[in-house]
Design a protein around this motif. Sequence first.
Motif, PDB file in Angstrom:
ATOM      1  N   ASP A   3       0.860  -1.185   0.000  1.00  0.00           N
ATOM      2  CA  ASP A   3       0.000   0.000   0.000  1.00  0.00           C
ATOM      3  C   ASP A   3       0.899   1.239   0.000  1.00  0.00           C
ATOM      4  O   ASP A   3       1.312   1.712   1.051  1.00  0.00           O
ATOM      5  CB  ASP A   3      -0.871  -0.056   1.266  1.00  0.00           C
ATOM      6  CG  ASP A   3      -1.943   0.995   1.283  1.00  0.00           C
ATOM      7  OD1 ASP A   3      -2.135   1.672   0.255  1.00  0.00           O
ATOM      8  OD2 ASP A   3      -2.601   1.139   2.336  1.00  0.00           O
TER       9      ASP A   3
ATOM     10  N   ASN B 128       0.673   4.460  -0.438  1.00  0.00           N
ATOM     11  CA  ASN B 128       0.380   5.691   0.311  1.00  0.00           C
ATOM     12  C   ASN B 128      -0.248   5.407   1.677  1.00  0.00           C
ATOM     13  O   ASN B 128      -0.700   6.317   2.354  1.00  0.00           O
ATOM     14  CB  ASN B 128      -0.507   6.630  -0.511  1.00  0.00           C
ATOM     15  CG  ASN B 128      -1.803   5.952  -0.915  1.00  0.00           C
ATOM     16  OD1 ASN B 128      -2.027   4.791  -0.600  1.00  0.00           O
ATOM     17  ND2 ASN B 128      -2.646   6.682  -1.604  1.00  0.00           N
TER      18      ASN B 128
ATOM     19  N   ASN C 119      -3.055   4.232   2.775  1.00  0.00           N
ATOM     20  CA  ASN C 119      -4.427   4.653   3.088  1.00  0.00           C
ATOM     21  C   ASN C 119      -5.406   3.489   3.145  1.00  0.00           C
ATOM     22  O   ASN C 119      -6.609   3.672   3.268  1.00  0.00           O
ATOM     23  CB  ASN C 119      -4.911   5.688   2.072  1.00  0.00           C
ATOM     24  CG  ASN C 119      -5.037   5.107   0.674  1.00  0.00           C
ATOM     25  OD1 ASN C 119      -4.586   3.994   0.426  1.00  0.00           O
ATOM     26  ND2 ASN C 119      -5.653   5.851  -0.211  1.00  0.00           N
TER      27      ASN C 119
ATOM     28  N   VAL D 107      -6.454   1.688   0.868  1.00  0.00           N
ATOM     29  CA  VAL D 107      -7.306   1.606  -0.323  1.00  0.00           C
ATOM     30  C   VAL D 107      -6.421   1.114  -1.458  1.00  0.00           C
ATOM     31  O   VAL D 107      -5.265   1.512  -1.556  1.00  0.00           O
ATOM     32  CB  VAL D 107      -7.901   2.996  -0.670  1.00  0.00           C
ATOM     33  CG1 VAL D 107      -8.682   2.941  -1.973  1.00  0.00           C
ATOM     34  CG2 VAL D 107      -8.779   3.485   0.455  1.00  0.00           C
TER      35      VAL D 107
ATOM     36  N   ASP E 127      -5.111   1.594  -4.514  1.00  0.00           N
ATOM     37  CA  ASP E 127      -4.962   2.648  -5.519  1.00  0.00           C
ATOM     38  C   ASP E 127      -4.136   2.140  -6.695  1.00  0.00           C
ATOM     39  O   ASP E 127      -3.589   1.045  -6.648  1.00  0.00           O
ATOM     40  CB  ASP E 127      -4.259   3.862  -4.896  1.00  0.00           C
ATOM     41  CG  ASP E 127      -5.021   4.414  -3.717  1.00  0.00           C
ATOM     42  OD1 ASP E 127      -6.161   4.851  -3.912  1.00  0.00           O
ATOM     43  OD2 ASP E 127      -4.468   4.380  -2.600  1.00  0.00           O
TER      44      ASP E 127
ATOM     45  N   ASP F 233      -0.732   0.630  -6.076  1.00  0.00           N
ATOM     46  CA  ASP F 233      -0.636  -0.441  -5.084  1.00  0.00           C
ATOM     47  C   ASP F 233      -0.617  -1.822  -5.739  1.00  0.00           C
ATOM     48  O   ASP F 233      -0.922  -1.970  -6.917  1.00  0.00           O
ATOM     49  CB  ASP F 233      -1.803  -0.344  -4.099  1.00  0.00           C
ATOM     50  CG  ASP F 233      -1.764   0.949  -3.304  1.00  0.00           C
ATOM     51  OD1 ASP F 233      -0.674   1.547  -3.242  1.00  0.00           O
ATOM     52  OD2 ASP F 233      -2.807   1.359  -2.777  1.00  0.00           O
TER      53      ASP F 233
HETATM   54 CA   LIG Z   1      -3.324   2.876  -1.211  1.00  0.00          CA
END
Ligand SMILES: [Ca+2]
Length: 694
Positions: free
Chosen positions: A284, A286, A288, A290, A292, A295
């Motif tokens: 991951d 960043n 977060n 999520v 993205d 990722d």
């Molecule tokens: Ca992410």
Amino acid sequence: MMKIFYIVLLFLPLWSYAEDDLVFLHSSAAKLVIRYHPQFQSISSFPPHNVFLFETANCSYRPIPEKHLLPVRQLILAVPEQARVVINAEVGHRTFVAANQVSILSESRDSLDAALFHTGEPASETFLFKQPAVLGPSIRIRRQPVRLLWLLPVLYDPLLKGFWVNEEIIVSIEMVSQTADGLCAAPCPSTFLLSQSPAGGDIPLKPGHSPASVHLSGAKWFRMTTQEEGIYRLDYQTLLTAGLKPADLNPDYLHIYYGGGEEQSPRLDSDPPTIGEIPSHFDDRNGNFVFDSEDGLLFYAQSVSGWRYRDGRWRHVMNHYNRTNCFWLCLKEGPRKKMGLRSPSLQGFEKLPSVRVYRDRLFQENERTLVNDSGLEWMWETISQPGSRSISFAVADSATADSAYLSWRIQGLSENHHLIQLSLNDHSLSSYDLGYTLGLTSTVAFSGQILQPINRLGVKLFSQNSTIGFDWFELIYGRWLHAEEQQIFFYSTGYQGWTRFLIRGFSHQSPAIFDITYPDQVTRINWSFADSAQGLVAVVDSLDRARENRYLALTSDRFHSVADLSYVPYDLHTHLKAASQQADYLILAHPSLLGPALEKFVAHRSRCSYWSDQSDPKLMVVTTQEIYDQFSYGLVDPVAIRNFLKWCFEHWRRAPAYVLMIGAPTYDFKDHLSLGKPLLVPAYENGNSVSDDW
Ligand SMILES: [Ca+2]
Ligand SMILES: [Ca+2]
């Protein structure tokens, strides 16, 4: 009916002291992701050989002179009666402090268990210092059922006798509804009401996606093909191409399954194959939580023919039917199996003797000449009397002086005595008198005869009128820890206890290190640069002499990408195995043969006039891929077809009276002869004959 859940977070009591320690990364329907930066007073300046005092003081940050408070964060979650809370915590960067440099005093026995310390070690009964996030029992505050959640910045490591000081904890808090039978159902739609204190005042939420907004009804399966051994990275674009929306998926729901990559045992009474979950790591970028576009999900893939650690030793296995391996992505609720992280303290390990040589294993089996037209027995070279062959192989970074071991297999192919001499680089290793059509596997120890990079293995046959085959060889030899093209596989053979491996050759990037001994227990290992200018990497691990670990160190540009991710429109565990299945006439075909011709045939055979005793004859078409998916974890295998038919007769409501196989076998399963014959339906080879009686 829609259930509305509220998660109320209350920070007690002096929450205003450190206002930047909690960051809300993410909030959505039934999920909250928080990053906690514990506000130690001097986390970066733990000098060695000083006594520190950690004080468990809830989240009170009263600065007390000369005391280093342990900033345990306490959150209060409002949890409805019918809900269950799932906590998942990961720690980021952390620092190690030896236990003898710290003493701990607990002041707050009201809400936290007392951290009882004797000689610098936590008492076994305290939950403190064991995991980064701990959920307390359900209690009530003003009739409202709540759960306390503690975020613990310091973890105790009994192995290293000391504390890991976490500089960051990322915790995801998820509410799921709990049905009457205790099973976890789909996430309940809900709204978050976040409150900093009983007095109210909402914490502004950062905008973001809502991973839990996608409801998964049951498991969804996707097939992946891997070409070679290594670390694979399932990326955003591949998920998108397969029809998924990665940003809407909870990364925790991406499970990777694997069946072992080996041929099925032909024994009729052998256990049916199973697939099991293997660990994965969510890369991951960043942080977060999520998925993205930058990722990826990392997992380790074995090759179908390669090394397996079994009964305390490494063996090379060969899959005769497949070149590529099969892995599965299963999309389902519930946390996936995560790759662990071994993070030994790298300080103080400079004093350990450094290991620069390891015992490598080289296995080579070239399948060039078929013996007796049997698809299972291929020889590298066949030699007829009197004659000799020279087999060249390359060895990199060999460290001489050490003894080496060479094993090989030869096979008699004529009814004679075979007098054979084996040599390495013109040094005789051993001689044999092999009888008739027997096979022989032998090992010889030697030293000092390995050359770099090219070596010649000589096989010389002296006897008249005889023919033998050379099958394969395996070489175990000392090799320098030197990464080639930013990657190295290495073993811990021969070492024990705390060991420091020093690897050369990583130049442009920092590597990732994995313990890949067992595919279902793959673990990442923290490392450090012993000398970053030279790319000298230090890997520290605690070794058990009875277990020979295998490691893979590589930079991220050596990660493989998943080339194909294809949706499987049925459940792997129930489709063909369902007892409700029925067929009178079963047609088994390779997927490439489906089409109008087959449909016409099915319509023709379905006419009742063909069936004197059936008013409603059932025809069923099953593809070989469907059978492999459920009876050999996705790999080509004739045993899967036999076992599928056995299953039909033993479990189906109506077992087929007729089976029609459409396709063709070939004994050149992997196309060694480059004839391009497709393997449509594989046949089982027993010696040099194909039979259905097995
Ligand atoms: Ca992410
Ligand atoms: Ca062979």
